[in-house]
Design an enzyme around this catalytic site. Sequence first.
Site, PDB file in Angstrom:
ATOM      1  N   HIS A   1     -52.619  16.108  89.509  1.00 45.42           N
ATOM      2  CA  HIS A   1     -53.035  15.829  91.120  1.00 45.42           C
ATOM      3  C   HIS A   1     -54.548  16.251  90.232  1.00 45.42           C
ATOM      4  O   HIS A   1     -55.590  16.937  90.932  1.00 45.42           O
ATOM      5  CB  HIS A   1     -52.835  16.940  92.249  1.00 45.42           C
TER       6      HIS A   1
ATOM      7  N   GLU B   1     -49.259   9.530  99.886  1.00 49.84           N
ATOM      8  CA  GLU B   1     -50.107   8.579  98.971  1.00 49.84           C
ATOM      9  C   GLU B   1     -49.446   7.485  97.993  1.00 49.84           C
ATOM     10  O   GLU B   1     -48.705   7.055  97.199  1.00 49.84           O
ATOM     11  CB  GLU B   1     -49.331   9.722  97.718  1.00 49.84           C
TER      12      GLU B   1
ATOM     13  N   HIS C   1     -54.479  12.474  99.593  1.00 50.98           N
ATOM     14  CA  HIS C   1     -53.530  12.967 100.097  1.00 50.98           C
ATOM     15  C   HIS C   1     -53.815  14.411 101.226  1.00 50.98           C
ATOM     16  O   HIS C   1     -53.205  15.108 100.916  1.00 50.98           O
ATOM     17  CB  HIS C   1     -53.804  14.193  98.895  1.00 50.98           C
TER      18      HIS C   1
END
Length: 347
Positions: free
Chosen positions: A105, A311, A177
């Site tokens: 991420h 996502e 997210h």
Amino acid sequence: MNVTRAPFGFINNQEVTLYTLTNNQGMIVSVLNYGCIITKIIVPDNKGSFENVVLGFDKLEDYIEHSPFFGAICGRVAGRIGKGEFDLNGKIYTLAKNDGENHLHGGIHGFDKVLWDAKVKDEELTVQFSRTSPDGEEGYPGNLEMKVTYQLTNENELIITYHGTSDEDTLVNVTNHSYFNLSGDLKDDVLHHELQLKSNAFIELGDDLIPTGQILDVDDTPFDFRKGRKILDGVNSSDHQNILVGNGYDHPFMLSHNNQQEIVLTEPMSGRKLIIETDEPSVVVYSGNMLQENTQVYGVQSRKHLGICLETQGPPDAIHHEQFPTMTLKKGEEYVRSTKYTFSTIE
């Protein structure tokens, strides 16, 4: 219909601001200029009761210390990059490793952990966040000019648009997210939420949770959501793919359609329905299998399966798999992506 601003704390002696968008139907979306975090989405159930349907915190300190990316923008690259490195144009780039030997991420100080500049358009119910990710940030090449726009419509649609340009070839694959829980104010977990996907295939994960490169057919598996199924099916599944991610889902699904109600989440008790439409090639479905019981989420004890992430993005680790849609952004080209979240109810 308006946008309000309120202080939400300080980080590095800079004020963090909470922007709250309210439409004519009474739907509310609250976002921070820290991490572009969606802190709350308040929508009605089938009896007209307005409640929050995402996981988050009341205090900035909790986002800094405890958040598993609640509501945040993940980037430059969402998901994992195996071994925390990649080859681009014959040069090896080494990234920050924040998930064992892997990069996750966007790294240790990714897009979710920085302050963004904000521009509000009250008449359009829009907040646009922007920042420059400098060359070398978390190991990525190029100065990346990034914009993230949140727009709330009077049709109870939240539209997130991403725009980026770089002065060097680089990698970009951004997502939001948010952890959704349509029961309202976290009255229940998400195991009895029903998910429907227009997806014929999902990406196999290795034991390190990195894609193997294999794209598997969903037929006769707990990954077949074409006619809808409960999240509980994956949690109770004996399929190795469900077990290795902590009993549930944490997998990229290849979308067979775009901008055609390809992702639909419903919760039977509240009657709430979320339709997600996107121009992205895939969606990572994460059923909150790793949520820790170490904090309170709006007064409710955090626990496994308290929220589900949907996502929308390109497949993770695509730089290592030529058969996946590319995440390479060429110098001077534009990265433009959009996802629309429409909230309604069923009887």
